[in-house]
Motif scaffolding. Sequence first.
Motif, PDB file in Angstrom:
ATOM      1  N   LEU A 224       0.797  -1.227   0.000  1.00  0.00           N
ATOM      2  CA  LEU A 224       0.000   0.000   0.000  1.00  0.00           C
ATOM      3  C   LEU A 224       0.834   1.285   0.000  1.00  0.00           C
ATOM      4  O   LEU A 224       0.501   2.221  -0.742  1.00  0.00           O
ATOM      5  CB  LEU A 224      -0.966  -0.010   1.180  1.00  0.00           C
ATOM      6  CG  LEU A 224      -2.052   1.069   1.158  1.00  0.00           C
ATOM      7  CD1 LEU A 224      -2.912   0.937  -0.104  1.00  0.00           C
ATOM      8  CD2 LEU A 224      -2.936   0.973   2.405  1.00  0.00           C
ATOM      9  N   PRO A 225       1.904   1.401   0.800  1.00  0.00           N
ATOM     10  CA  PRO A 225       2.666   2.658   0.763  1.00  0.00           C
ATOM     11  C   PRO A 225       3.211   2.990  -0.624  1.00  0.00           C
ATOM     12  O   PRO A 225       3.200   4.150  -1.046  1.00  0.00           O
ATOM     13  CB  PRO A 225       3.808   2.403   1.764  1.00  0.00           C
ATOM     14  CG  PRO A 225       3.262   1.381   2.704  1.00  0.00           C
ATOM     15  CD  PRO A 225       2.404   0.489   1.845  1.00  0.00           C
ATOM     16  N   VAL A 226       3.665   1.963  -1.365  1.00  0.00           N
ATOM     17  CA  VAL A 226       4.168   2.198  -2.721  1.00  0.00           C
ATOM     18  C   VAL A 226       3.027   2.592  -3.648  1.00  0.00           C
ATOM     19  O   VAL A 226       3.134   3.549  -4.426  1.00  0.00           O
ATOM     20  CB  VAL A 226       4.891   0.951  -3.269  1.00  0.00           C
ATOM     21  CG1 VAL A 226       5.292   1.176  -4.718  1.00  0.00           C
ATOM     22  CG2 VAL A 226       6.095   0.616  -2.421  1.00  0.00           C
ATOM     23  N   TYR A 227       1.939   1.854  -3.561  1.00  0.00           N
ATOM     24  CA  TYR A 227       0.786   2.179  -4.400  1.00  0.00           C
ATOM     25  C   TYR A 227       0.349   3.630  -4.164  1.00  0.00           C
ATOM     26  O   TYR A 227       0.061   4.363  -5.128  1.00  0.00           O
ATOM     27  CB  TYR A 227      -0.379   1.240  -4.094  1.00  0.00           C
ATOM     28  CG  TYR A 227      -1.690   1.705  -4.689  1.00  0.00           C
ATOM     29  CD1 TYR A 227      -1.969   1.516  -6.036  1.00  0.00           C
ATOM     30  CD2 TYR A 227      -2.643   2.366  -3.898  1.00  0.00           C
ATOM     31  CE1 TYR A 227      -3.160   1.964  -6.589  1.00  0.00           C
ATOM     32  CE2 TYR A 227      -3.840   2.807  -4.441  1.00  0.00           C
ATOM     33  CZ  TYR A 227      -4.091   2.609  -5.783  1.00  0.00           C
ATOM     34  OH  TYR A 227      -5.267   3.060  -6.330  1.00  0.00           O
ATOM     35  N   GLU A 228       0.313   4.052  -2.932  1.00  0.00           N
ATOM     36  CA  GLU A 228      -0.148   5.408  -2.631  1.00  0.00           C
ATOM     37  C   GLU A 228       0.808   6.461  -3.185  1.00  0.00           C
ATOM     38  O   GLU A 228       0.365   7.526  -3.641  1.00  0.00           O
ATOM     39  CB  GLU A 228      -0.331   5.570  -1.124  1.00  0.00           C
ATOM     40  CG  GLU A 228      -1.528   4.780  -0.585  1.00  0.00           C
ATOM     41  CD  GLU A 228      -1.694   4.885   0.918  1.00  0.00           C
ATOM     42  OE1 GLU A 228      -0.693   5.228   1.600  1.00  0.00           O
ATOM     43  OE2 GLU A 228      -2.808   4.622   1.410  1.00  0.00           O
ATOM     44  N   ARG A 229       2.108   6.164  -3.162  1.00  0.00           N
ATOM     45  CA  ARG A 229       3.061   7.111  -3.764  1.00  0.00           C
ATOM     46  C   ARG A 229       2.844   7.220  -5.267  1.00  0.00           C
ATOM     47  O   ARG A 229       2.846   8.322  -5.831  1.00  0.00           O
ATOM     48  CB  ARG A 229       4.497   6.678  -3.454  1.00  0.00           C
ATOM     49  CG  ARG A 229       4.923   6.905  -2.017  1.00  0.00           C
ATOM     50  CD  ARG A 229       6.428   6.815  -1.855  1.00  0.00           C
ATOM     51  NE  ARG A 229       6.960   5.489  -2.097  1.00  0.00           N
ATOM     52  CZ  ARG A 229       7.090   4.545  -1.160  1.00  0.00           C
ATOM     53  NH1 ARG A 229       6.676   4.768   0.083  1.00  0.00           N
ATOM     54  NH2 ARG A 229       7.614   3.378  -1.451  1.00  0.00           N
ATOM     55  N   LEU A 230       2.656   6.085  -5.920  1.00  0.00           N
ATOM     56  CA  LEU A 230       2.405   6.112  -7.364  1.00  0.00           C
ATOM     57  C   LEU A 230       1.049   6.743  -7.673  1.00  0.00           C
ATOM     58  O   LEU A 230       0.897   7.476  -8.663  1.00  0.00           O
ATOM     59  CB  LEU A 230       2.483   4.696  -7.926  1.00  0.00           C
ATOM     60  CG  LEU A 230       3.862   4.032  -7.880  1.00  0.00           C
ATOM     61  CD1 LEU A 230       3.778   2.575  -8.325  1.00  0.00           C
ATOM     62  CD2 LEU A 230       4.873   4.790  -8.737  1.00  0.00           C
TER      63      LEU A 230
END
Length: 271
Positions: free
Chosen positions: A258-264
């Motif tokens: 989730l943290p990566v998805y939210e950055r993208l």
Amino acid sequence: MSSDQARIMIWSTPRSLSTAFTRSMSARGDTKIFWEPYLNCYSYGRDRTLHWADDIPGVINDKYTFNYVNDMMGKFQSDSKVLFAKCMIEGITGNFDVVAPGYKHTFLIRHPLKMYRSFEKLSEDLVPIDYKTTFKNIYQELEKFYDHVINELGQSAPPIIDADDLLAQPKTVLSKYCELIGIPFTPKMLKWDCVENFSVLDWECTDVGAITRPEHTEGLTMSKALQSTGFGDGSKKKTNYSSEDYSDDVKECAEHALPVYERLYDLRIKI
């Protein structure tokens, strides 16, 4: 390379509406499609590093090497204004330098709860892959390649499409995407014909692998994308993810991603 021939790749995690997006690009009528060329090398080619399909008759093809697909994708196609490759990021994990030169890179993302839930169903029905291990860091790899495109390939920030946005406002998203990659938008991208299997689509790289075999097209794997005729009428709303019933495995994988998805997601094409 002809100056008026656009060359574009879109990268995603599995189960992220990338086949539907490819059908949209194919519907333009001026576009040559390359179907998951690097994933074919990774899964079914001579130097494959994923071996889940080794014992399935007829799906392995030793001609699929990175040199083979790059040579294919590098040739000028006199009958196409656009060359478009749809690729899974796992096909180049740890090996970004194999990617063919001359292409503009773009990205398609999907909320990890939806992605992992879809892959969980796929692994139960068809593909015997432990997604919890094989795809634990798949969003991290997608972000690494996004950074690689900017820092190593010298391209400007690549366009990112979110799958929920695409379903909610396909015309708006596709129009902005086309503007950013330098090709004209056409309403043809919003509708396409229902087909029974890949053979009628005239896409390159569909002659290998289990996923494109006719006996699997009626299952979970590709049936919706093949039988669909568009993204819908734009009435679909984003899921209230907190209310969905997901397995503990899916929740664990999604929490990690989730943290990566939210950055993208923050970098996506805004609608």
